[in-house]
Scaffold this active site. Structure first.
Site, mmCIF file in Angstrom:
data_model
loop_
_atom_site.group_PDB
_atom_site.id
_atom_site.type_symbol
_atom_site.label_atom_id
_atom_site.label_comp_id
_atom_site.label_asym_id
_atom_site.label_seq_id
_atom_site.Cartn_x
_atom_site.Cartn_y
_atom_site.Cartn_z
ATOM 1 N N TRP A 55 0.838 -1.203 0.000
ATOM 2 C CA TRP A 55 0.000 0.000 0.000
ATOM 3 C C TRP A 55 0.870 1.248 0.000
ATOM 4 O O TRP A 55 2.020 1.235 0.456
ATOM 5 C CB TRP A 55 -0.943 -0.002 1.195
ATOM 6 C CG TRP A 55 -0.266 0.019 2.549
ATOM 7 C CD1 TRP A 55 0.070 -1.068 3.318
ATOM 8 C CD2 TRP A 55 0.151 1.183 3.285
ATOM 9 N NE1 TRP A 55 0.673 -0.655 4.482
ATOM 10 C CE2 TRP A 55 0.738 0.714 4.489
ATOM 11 C CE3 TRP A 55 0.098 2.556 3.057
ATOM 12 C CZ2 TRP A 55 1.266 1.576 5.457
ATOM 13 C CZ3 TRP A 55 0.621 3.422 4.010
ATOM 14 C CH2 TRP A 55 1.190 2.929 5.197
ATOM 15 N N GLU B 9 7.721 8.324 13.609
ATOM 16 C CA GLU B 9 7.914 7.717 12.287
ATOM 17 C C GLU B 9 8.677 8.656 11.352
ATOM 18 O O GLU B 9 9.486 8.210 10.531
ATOM 19 C CB GLU B 9 6.558 7.367 11.666
ATOM 20 C CG GLU B 9 5.730 6.344 12.427
ATOM 21 C CD GLU B 9 6.239 4.926 12.266
ATOM 22 O OE1 GLU B 9 7.248 4.714 11.553
ATOM 23 O OE2 GLU B 9 5.633 4.014 12.861
ATOM 24 N N GLU C 204 9.148 1.599 6.083
ATOM 25 C CA GLU C 204 8.817 2.417 7.245
ATOM 26 C C GLU C 204 8.525 3.863 6.850
ATOM 27 O O GLU C 204 7.700 4.527 7.477
ATOM 28 C CB GLU C 204 9.981 2.380 8.240
ATOM 29 C CG GLU C 204 10.132 1.074 8.985
ATOM 30 C CD GLU C 204 9.184 0.975 10.167
ATOM 31 O OE1 GLU C 204 8.732 2.032 10.662
ATOM 32 O OE2 GLU C 204 8.892 -0.145 10.611
ATOM 33 N N HIS D 207 4.957 5.263 6.603
ATOM 34 C CA HIS D 207 4.150 5.477 7.800
ATOM 35 C C HIS D 207 4.082 6.961 8.154
ATOM 36 O O HIS D 207 3.002 7.516 8.387
ATOM 37 C CB HIS D 207 4.722 4.690 8.983
ATOM 38 C CG HIS D 207 4.811 3.223 8.733
ATOM 39 N ND1 HIS D 207 5.519 2.367 9.545
ATOM 40 C CD2 HIS D 207 4.284 2.458 7.740
ATOM 41 C CE1 HIS D 207 5.422 1.131 9.074
ATOM 42 N NE2 HIS D 207 4.676 1.168 7.984
ATOM 43 N N GLU E 39 9.752 -2.505 17.466
ATOM 44 C CA GLU E 39 8.754 -2.762 16.418
ATOM 45 C C GLU E 39 7.476 -3.325 17.034
ATOM 46 O O GLU E 39 6.368 -3.013 16.578
ATOM 47 C CB GLU E 39 9.309 -3.733 15.368
ATOM 48 C CG GLU E 39 10.470 -3.201 14.549
ATOM 49 C CD GLU E 39 10.028 -2.255 13.435
ATOM 50 O OE1 GLU E 39 8.915 -1.707 13.506
ATOM 51 O OE2 GLU E 39 10.810 -2.084 12.494
ATOM 52 N N THR F 244 5.648 -0.314 18.658
ATOM 53 C CA THR F 244 4.975 0.562 17.704
ATOM 54 C C THR F 244 3.750 -0.123 17.096
ATOM 55 O O THR F 244 2.753 0.536 16.802
ATOM 56 C CB THR F 244 5.930 1.015 16.581
ATOM 57 O OG1 THR F 244 6.582 -0.122 16.009
ATOM 58 C CG2 THR F 244 6.980 1.965 17.120
ATOM 59 N N ASP G 166 2.386 -3.559 9.185
ATOM 60 C CA ASP G 166 3.788 -3.460 8.768
ATOM 61 C C ASP G 166 4.717 -3.677 9.955
ATOM 62 O O ASP G 166 5.699 -4.427 9.885
ATOM 63 C CB ASP G 166 4.084 -2.079 8.175
ATOM 64 C CG ASP G 166 3.645 -1.928 6.726
ATOM 65 O OD1 ASP G 166 3.114 -2.896 6.157
ATOM 66 O OD2 ASP G 166 3.832 -0.822 6.175
ATOM 67 N N GLU G 167 4.411 -3.001 11.065
ATOM 68 C CA GLU G 167 5.271 -3.099 12.244
ATOM 69 C C GLU G 167 5.314 -4.537 12.778
ATOM 70 O O GLU G 167 6.355 -4.996 13.250
ATOM 71 C CB GLU G 167 4.768 -2.152 13.346
ATOM 72 C CG GLU G 167 4.645 -0.696 12.945
ATOM 73 C CD GLU G 167 5.978 0.007 12.742
ATOM 74 O OE1 GLU G 167 7.021 -0.671 12.629
ATOM 75 O OE2 GLU G 167 5.975 1.251 12.692
ATOM 76 N N HIS H 201 7.708 -6.478 10.612
ATOM 77 C CA HIS H 201 9.089 -6.085 10.900
ATOM 78 C C HIS H 201 9.552 -6.659 12.234
ATOM 79 O O HIS H 201 10.712 -7.074 12.370
ATOM 80 C CB HIS H 201 9.207 -4.567 10.902
ATOM 81 C CG HIS H 201 8.864 -3.938 9.584
ATOM 82 N ND1 HIS H 201 8.616 -2.589 9.435
ATOM 83 C CD2 HIS H 201 8.732 -4.474 8.340
ATOM 84 C CE1 HIS H 201 8.347 -2.326 8.160
ATOM 85 N NE2 HIS H 201 8.401 -3.456 7.489
#
Length: 325
Positions: free
Chosen positions: A33, A76, A111, A114, A164, A167, A196-197, A200
């Site tokens: 995305w 971020e 990252e 974000h 990670e 967050t 995403d976090e 990661h």
């Protein structure tokens, strides 16, 4: 002091699998995305209506929750600090086009989206003083960070595993609370960032798992050292205009606690999760010093729980310059 040569050899061994790490834990640019997928389209006839809707919901957010969202955005946005730090750890050659440097660049690229998304949301929401937010972000990058890892990859991977995960919790909670008030668009934004976090976090936890197989005693000792120092958030030097570095962090942390977005209990829960994921209690082949570190780590959650149970969060709200009065 750690054995740098051993660290370098372990990093070289793991570095052979970086391409697999990238394909397993990161997403190709064409498939992932982008911020524009979730923001009002300026070329659309419905742009003004969508911005009006976005602003209405932003005005209705609770003060502490809204401040936490802003702080998450600033954290971020300070990504250049984190990339430059990781590029300097032992075992990373930033002149190489592959290996660990490629992981760090690819991770950074994911990252970076974000901060882009949250920054544009805040710009459109009509409730913030963007200049103050931008100054805080510039200060945060300018002031740098001291997360206690030195240039040790083992300590850095403990830190990133923890951070990670933290967050992920923060973005996910903001999204959950936003959804409860009908703000589904912000909820979706926070949700995709949180996802995403989570990916990661899995990556960095996997790196530690691999190191425990190759150099268990030193990995356990690095973990112990980081937990004795305590994991500090990357925005621990947060400040507003007119303040000294770090002066705002306590107020922001209090706001996040009051909003129940990230609490002392979450810190303990993350530690317990890492102990379980890495099977610390069952690691064998340790030297005497590492065995003592292992024992310390396994007892730490209950010790922290006793301390946390006695701490109360201040009720007094700080008036952040980020928010329009």
């Amino acid at each position: 002091m750690y054995n740098k040569l051993v660290r370098m050899e372990v990093m070289r061994t793991l570095g052979k699998d970086v391409d697999d790490f990238i394909s397993s834990y990161l997403t190709p640019v064409e498939k992932i995305w982008q911020p524009s997928d979730f923001l009002p389209d300026p070329s659309s006839d419905s742009f003004k209506h969508e911005v009006d809707e976005l602003q209405t919901f932003a005005q209705e957010m609770g003060y502490d929750l809204f401040v936490t969202l802003i702080g998450d955005c600033i954290t971020e946005e300070a990504l250049p600090s984190y990339e430059s730090w990781l590029m300097g750890i032992d075992g990373v050659d930033q002149e190489e086009k592959s290996g660990w440097s490629q992981w760090i660049r690819s991770w950074t690229a994911e990252e970076n989206r974000h901060g882009d998304l949250l920054n544009k949301y805040l710009y459109l929401c009509g409730r913030v003083n963007m200049r103050e937010i931008e100054m805080t972000t510039q200060y945060l990058i300018q002031d740098g960070l001291d997360i206690g890892t030195t240039m040790d990859p083992y300590r850095n991977f403990v830190y990133t595993s923890f951070q990670e995960t933290a967050t992920n919790i923060s973005h996910r909670r903001v999204g959950t609370f936003a959804k409860q008030t009908g703000n589904t668009k912000l909820s979706r934004m926070c949700g995709v960032i949180a996802a995403d976090e989570a990916r990661h976090a899995k990556a960095y936890k996997h790196f530690v798992t691999r190191i425990l197989e190759l150099d268990p005693s030193e990995m356990i000792l690095a973990f112990e050292d980081m937990m004795r120092k305590k994991i500090v958030m990357p925005a621990h030097l947060l400040r507003e205009s007119g303040q000294k570095a770090g002066e705002l962090w306590g107020h922001f942390s209090d706001a996040a606690q009051r909003a129940m977005v990230y609490t002392g209990q979450d810190y303990i829960n993350i530690l317990s999760e890492l102990l379980e994921d890495w099977k610390i209690e069952h690691v064998t082949g340790l030297n005497e010093k590492a065995e003592r570190a292992q024992e310390y780590l396994m007892k730490l959650p209950s010790r922290l729980q006793r301390v946390t149970d006695r701490i109360s969060t201040p009720d007094l709200e700080w008036q952040f310059k980020w928010v329009k009065s």
